[in-house]
Motif scaffolding. Structure first.
Motif, PDB file in Angstrom:
ATOM      1  N   LYS A  90       0.836  -1.209   0.000  1.00  0.00           N
ATOM      2  CA  LYS A  90       0.000   0.000   0.000  1.00  0.00           C
ATOM      3  C   LYS A  90       0.865   1.252   0.000  1.00  0.00           C
ATOM      4  N   ASN A  91       1.956   1.229   0.767  1.00  0.00           N
ATOM      5  CA  ASN A  91       2.865   2.381   0.773  1.00  0.00           C
ATOM      6  C   ASN A  91       3.493   2.610  -0.599  1.00  0.00           C
ATOM      7  N   GLY A  92       3.644   1.522  -1.355  1.00  0.00           N
ATOM      8  CA  GLY A  92       4.197   1.668  -2.693  1.00  0.00           C
ATOM      9  C   GLY A  92       3.194   2.238  -3.674  1.00  0.00           C
ATOM     10  N   LEU A  93       1.933   2.289  -3.254  1.00  0.00           N
ATOM     11  CA  LEU A  93       0.879   2.756  -4.167  1.00  0.00           C
ATOM     12  C   LEU A  93       0.133   3.973  -3.631  1.00  0.00           C
ATOM     13  N   HIS A  97      -9.134  -7.335   3.016  1.00  0.00           N
ATOM     14  CA  HIS A  97      -8.333  -7.817   1.890  1.00  0.00           C
ATOM     15  C   HIS A  97      -8.695  -7.122   0.581  1.00  0.00           C
ATOM     16  N   GLY A  98      -9.467  -6.040   0.690  1.00  0.00           N
ATOM     17  CA  GLY A  98      -9.822  -5.288  -0.511  1.00  0.00           C
ATOM     18  C   GLY A  98      -8.574  -4.912  -1.301  1.00  0.00           C
ATOM     19  N   CYS A  99      -8.727  -4.861  -2.608  1.00  0.00           N
ATOM     20  CA  CYS A  99      -7.592  -4.682  -3.513  1.00  0.00           C
ATOM     21  C   CYS A  99      -6.827  -3.388  -3.239  1.00  0.00           C
ATOM     22  N   PRO A 100      -5.516  -3.481  -2.923  1.00  0.00           N
ATOM     23  CA  PRO A 100      -4.740  -2.265  -2.726  1.00  0.00           C
ATOM     24  C   PRO A 100      -4.373  -1.586  -4.043  1.00  0.00           C
TER      25      PRO A 100
END
Ligand code: X2N
Length: 469
Positions: free
Chosen positions: A123-126, A413-416
């Motif tokens: 998530k941090n990468g996106l 688990h929703g799509c990051p």
């Protein structure tokens, strides 16, 4: 030896003959000994789920080759799936078949707390800042791709082109230009990656350890891809250069105890992310083209958005703020995903019995939701089989019922990658529509024989470069 085998088979047949509906469990569908309704599942999975829903209601169990797969259909039932804790409903146990591809200890194959920390790194990468940079990269790659591969006019397969383009954009967003130098001239990532992914066929979900030829190829391809990614990481460490792509985020992320991801896990995460970002996006881009060109009013509306936003407001530059304002294009992509979610099933394994209405779903069952069936329910979406992007407009907001719109799953688990994926598709089509006139035929049939469901080949289209005025 053979007697034991026959004995086991006879016992299994007898067992399944006497298999009754256990009181309190959802109705069971598929009474043929051993195979149950596997044949129907393999040939027409969505038809089977839809018919079972109509016959048995919003919770039912399919008996498939010894697996009991309980489907939860509709927002109310789906909410039970998405709200379940990892201790009750385990994604790890259901998605074991991805481990030979992604690698050991990666996402679903690590202990729950570790998995959540890895998801946090992803998530941090996106985050927003990364997305803004992605727009520049995707625009640049798309323009270069069209210039080099398409030229002035011709005929191509849209799905193939979107695949090739997306592997470029996704790999550049993940690891910058390093991928080009690491690959050199030796081979292209798309070919290598293709062999790796053949190991992720639907049948591997049920039988992850079959000695299939594609599995041997998969293992060989994984070793090669892993070596390439590993060399990128090592190279980057040596140079001590600061970069701003997803790889850099993964290389510098820290677990709560202060430790970092080891290189093997980083490689695995990159393989997983590339897979996730590649197929879902290229497939959805392709459908988006078909739906726009088969619905001229929406096509025109998008052209007007391009003119008023990218051209007039932002001086012809495709940027993050402009893309965010392209509301019609966004609702078109979301509507395409409602009709054709690339992941037709999402799964968990029941670890502790869970309750739904008067049913108990016992430990040992798989539970599944089907975005493809669940998002075509008339009770949730008006004229559910029709393409109607206006259903998302503020005055209707048909997707706002909790757990009704599940193209990106939901819950923890929703799509990051949701925002990244939609942004990528909007960027690609913004570039493409500005540069080319397209001749796109009628909408293809969906193909449910691969893990990520897309349009059936061929997807031939013709293109002509717009003359500069
Ligand atoms: C009898 C073969 O058996 O013809 F990728 F970091 C990366 C898991 C989704 C399982 C769907 C259908 C089984 C047909 C058998 C990451 C972006 C993910 C998320 C046909 C003839 C991967 C589909 C299995 C239907 C069963 C796994 C993806 N965002 N990508 N014919 O999700 O997220 C990721 C996550 C799924 C399924 C099935 C057949 C994180 C036959 C022969 C037989 N199923 N299935 N992702 N069938 N035959 C992903 C979720 C994760």
């Amino acid at each position: 030896m053979i007697q034991i085998l026959i004995g086991v088979v006879v016992a299994l047949v007898l067992l399944s003959l006497f298999k009754k509906n256990v009181p309190g469990t959802p109705p069971m569908i598929g009474k043929i000994p051993l195979i149950g309704c596997f044949y129907q599942f393999a040939t027409d999975p969505l038809g089977l789920v839809k018919r079972s829903y109509e016959a048995a209601g919003d919770a039912f169990t399919l008996y498939l080759m010894g697996f009991k797969m309980t489907f939860l259909v509709g927002p109310e039932a789906q909410s039970v799936f998405f709200r379940g804790t990892d201790e009750e409903l385990s994604p790890k146990e259901a998605y074991r078949f991805v481990t030979p591809v992604f690698g050991p200890g990666v996402v679903y194959d690590s202990p729950t707390e570790v998995m959540y920390e890895q998801l946090r790194f992803v998530k941090n990468g996106l985050v927003l800042g990364q997305l803004k940079k992605a727009v520049g990269i995707i625009t640049e790659e798309t323009e270069k791709f069209l210039e080099e591969k398409w030229g002035d006019s011709g005929e191509v397969d849209l799905l193939t082109e979107m695949n090739n383009l997306t592997i470029l954009t996704a790999s550049r967003c993940l690891m910058g230009k390093d991928i080009n130098s690491a690959l050199g001239k030796q081979s292209n990532l798309a070919d290598l990656y293709h062999e790796l992914e053949e190991g992720l066929n639907p049948i591997s979900f049920f039988f992850p350890n079959l000695p299939l030829p594609s599995f041997a190829k998969r293992d060989a391809a994984r070793a090669k891809v892993a070596a390439i990614f590993d060399s990128i990481i090592k190279e980057r460490r040596k140079c001590n250069e600061e970069r701003d792509d997803v790889l850099q985020v993964l290389m510098t992320s820290k677990y709560k105890d202060g430790s970092q991801l080891d290189d093997e896990k980083i490689v695995g995460l990159m393989i997983g992310l590339l897979f996730a970002g590649q197929h879902t996006s290229s497939i959805t881009s392709t459908w988006t083209g078909y739906y726009m060109f088969n619905n001229p009013e929406y096509h025109d509306e998008v052209l007007r958005e391009i003119q008023s936003i990218h051209v007039d407001e932002f001086n012809g530059e495709i940027c993050f703020d402009g893309l965010r304002k392209m509301n019609r294009l966004e609702t078109i992509v979301r509507e395409v995903l409602r009709l054709h979610p690339p992941l037709i099933f999402l799964m968990r394994k029941v670890m502790e019995p869970i309750q739904y209405k008067d049913y108990t779903i016992p430990a040992g069952h798989l539970v599944a939701v089907s975005p493809a069936v669940g998002m075509r329910l008339e009770s949730v979406f008006k004229n559910a089989n029709e393409f109607d992007p206006k259903r998302f407009d503020a005055d209707r907001a048909e997707d706002k019922t909790p757990f009704s719109y599940i193209a990106f799953g939901g819950g923890k688990h929703g799509c990051p990658g949701e925002n990244f994926g939609i942004l990528q598709i909007k960027t690609i089509w913004s570039v493409l529509l500005q540069k080319y006139d397209l001749d796109i035929g009628s909408i293809p049939q969906p193909d449910y024989s691969s893990l990520v469901a897309g349009p059936k080949a061929p997807c031939k289209i013709r293109y002509t470069k717009k003359s500069k005025k």
